[in-house]
Design an enzyme around this catalytic site. Structure first.
Site, PDB file in Angstrom:
ATOM      1  N   HIS A 133       0.838  -1.206   0.000  1.00  0.00           N
ATOM      2  CA  HIS A 133       0.000   0.000   0.000  1.00  0.00           C
ATOM      3  C   HIS A 133       0.873   1.256   0.000  1.00  0.00           C
ATOM      4  O   HIS A 133       0.583   2.227  -0.697  1.00  0.00           O
ATOM      5  CB  HIS A 133      -0.878   0.056   1.263  1.00  0.00           C
ATOM      6  CG  HIS A 133      -1.959  -0.970   1.331  1.00  0.00           C
ATOM      7  ND1 HIS A 133      -2.145  -1.766   2.440  1.00  0.00           N
ATOM      8  CD2 HIS A 133      -2.933  -1.317   0.452  1.00  0.00           C
ATOM      9  CE1 HIS A 133      -3.187  -2.565   2.245  1.00  0.00           C
ATOM     10  NE2 HIS A 133      -3.669  -2.319   1.039  1.00  0.00           N
ATOM     11  N   LYS A 183     -16.215  -6.432   4.540  1.00  0.00           N
ATOM     12  CA  LYS A 183     -15.581  -7.517   5.290  1.00  0.00           C
ATOM     13  C   LYS A 183     -15.289  -7.061   6.726  1.00  0.00           C
ATOM     14  O   LYS A 183     -15.128  -5.872   6.970  1.00  0.00           O
ATOM     15  CB  LYS A 183     -14.297  -7.962   4.588  1.00  0.00           C
ATOM     16  CG  LYS A 183     -13.525  -6.848   3.919  1.00  0.00           C
ATOM     17  CD  LYS A 183     -12.472  -7.375   2.952  1.00  0.00           C
ATOM     18  CE  LYS A 183     -11.821  -6.228   2.202  1.00  0.00           C
ATOM     19  NZ  LYS A 183     -10.894  -6.534   1.188  1.00  0.00           N
ATOM     20  N   ARG A 188      -2.232  -5.647  -8.458  1.00  0.00           N
ATOM     21  CA  ARG A 188      -1.096  -6.537  -8.220  1.00  0.00           C
ATOM     22  C   ARG A 188      -0.964  -7.602  -9.289  1.00  0.00           C
ATOM     23  O   ARG A 188       0.105  -7.977  -9.700  1.00  0.00           O
ATOM     24  CB  ARG A 188      -1.222  -7.216  -6.857  1.00  0.00           C
ATOM     25  CG  ARG A 188      -0.996  -6.297  -5.696  1.00  0.00           C
ATOM     26  CD  ARG A 188      -1.490  -6.912  -4.426  1.00  0.00           C
ATOM     27  NE  ARG A 188      -2.910  -7.231  -4.534  1.00  0.00           N
ATOM     28  CZ  ARG A 188      -3.663  -7.633  -3.540  1.00  0.00           C
ATOM     29  NH1 ARG A 188      -3.141  -7.803  -2.367  1.00  0.00           N
ATOM     30  NH2 ARG A 188      -4.950  -7.876  -3.705  1.00  0.00           N
ATOM     31  N   SER A 221      -3.197  -7.687   2.855  1.00  0.00           N
ATOM     32  CA  SER A 221      -3.404  -7.521   4.294  1.00  0.00           C
ATOM     33  C   SER A 221      -3.873  -8.827   4.913  1.00  0.00           C
ATOM     34  O   SER A 221      -3.461  -9.183   6.026  1.00  0.00           O
ATOM     35  CB  SER A 221      -4.450  -6.428   4.559  1.00  0.00           C
ATOM     36  OG  SER A 221      -3.990  -5.193   4.105  1.00  0.00           O
TER      37      SER A 221
HETATM   38  O1  PNS Z   1      -8.863  -2.375   0.147  1.00  0.00           O
HETATM   39  P1  PNS Z   1     -10.156  -2.842  -0.459  1.00  0.00           P
HETATM   40  O2  PNS Z   1     -10.937  -3.641   0.556  1.00  0.00           O
HETATM   41  O3  PNS Z   1      -9.951  -3.586  -1.752  1.00  0.00           O
HETATM   42  O4  PNS Z   1     -10.993  -1.506  -0.781  1.00  0.00           O
HETATM   43  C1  PNS Z   1     -12.284  -1.587  -1.308  1.00  0.00           C
HETATM   44  C2  PNS Z   1     -12.972  -0.202  -1.311  1.00  0.00           C
HETATM   45  C3  PNS Z   1     -12.956   0.409   0.060  1.00  0.00           C
HETATM   46  C4  PNS Z   1     -12.277   0.718  -2.275  1.00  0.00           C
HETATM   47  C5  PNS Z   1     -14.458  -0.445  -1.788  1.00  0.00           C
HETATM   48  O5  PNS Z   1     -15.024  -1.460  -1.027  1.00  0.00           O
HETATM   49  C6  PNS Z   1     -15.321   0.809  -1.662  1.00  0.00           C
HETATM   50  O6  PNS Z   1     -15.162   1.742  -2.407  1.00  0.00           O
HETATM   51  N1  PNS Z   1     -16.249   0.805  -0.688  1.00  0.00           N
HETATM   52  C7  PNS Z   1     -17.158   1.911  -0.445  1.00  0.00           C
HETATM   53  C8  PNS Z   1     -18.572   1.568  -0.899  1.00  0.00           C
HETATM   54  C9  PNS Z   1     -18.746   1.797  -2.395  1.00  0.00           C
HETATM   55  O7  PNS Z   1     -18.567   2.881  -2.904  1.00  0.00           O
HETATM   56  N2  PNS Z   1     -19.105   0.717  -3.119  1.00  0.00           N
HETATM   57  C10 PNS Z   1     -19.330   0.787  -4.547  1.00  0.00           C
HETATM   58  C11 PNS Z   1     -18.107   0.418  -5.340  1.00  0.00           C
HETATM   59  S1  PNS Z   1     -18.456  -1.024  -6.279  1.00  0.00           S
END
Ligand code: PNS
Length: 161
Positions: free
Chosen positions: A21, A45, A94, A132
């Protein structure tokens, strides 16, 4: 035409932040004019660290990047992007396995808010295997994670397990 200021958002769960990150954050920082790193506060999650802990660990480990703003957000990412005036979302890619999920998320986000572009950054190859969740598993089982996370995170993981 005047150049538009590039205000970028680097969102994620960051549970916890890894060297991978940080590699992406450093690359993003070099590209944009203003960088906001945002921890999702309503993750799909369950998380090991609280939002406050994740924000704090990010703050500590990005101290070397001047003027990076570390925050958290609730709700939709695009709503938060609009709220802070971000016109760019950075995500790290990645491997091919990340692609489908990221591609879908990028298209949904752009359909929800066409004022945003999603830019994928490729991490240093040293970090392409890092996640993570695997780090948490190694730490939980007593393995050495010092090569994968900054010392502040290593300490936090030791406290957590
Ligand atoms: O590190 P991650 O878990 O891959 O991050 C995922 C994240 C936080 C970017 C994604 O879950 C997110 O944007 N969540 C906020 C809710 C949202 O906007 N959902 C619609 C996107 S499909």
């Amino acid at each position: 035409m005047a150049n538009k200021k590039m205000v970028a958002l680097y969102p994620g769960s960051f549970d916890p932040v890894t060297n991978g990150h940080l590699d992406i954050a450093e690359r993003a920082f070099r590209i944009c004019d203003e960088l906001h790193i945002a921890v999702v506060a309503n993750p799909s999650k369950s998380s090991l660290f609280s939002v406050e802990e994740r924000v704090e660990l990010l703050k500590q480990t990005t101290k070397h990047l001047p003027k990076v703003n570390v925050t958290s957000f609730n709700g939709l990412l695009v709503d938060y992007a609009r709220q802070i005036g971000a016109n760019l979302i950075f995500r790290g890619l990645r491997a091919v396995s990340d692609f489908e999920y990221e591609f879908q998320m990028a298209l949904i986000n752009r359909n929800l808010y066409d004022g945003i572009e999603v830019v994928f950054l490729v991490p240093n190859e040293k970090f392409i295997f890092l996640s993570s969740s695997s780090i948490k598993e190694v730490a939980k089982l007593g393995g050495d994670v010092s090569g994968f996370v900054p010392p502040e995170v290593e300490k936090a993981l030791r406290r957590a397990f």
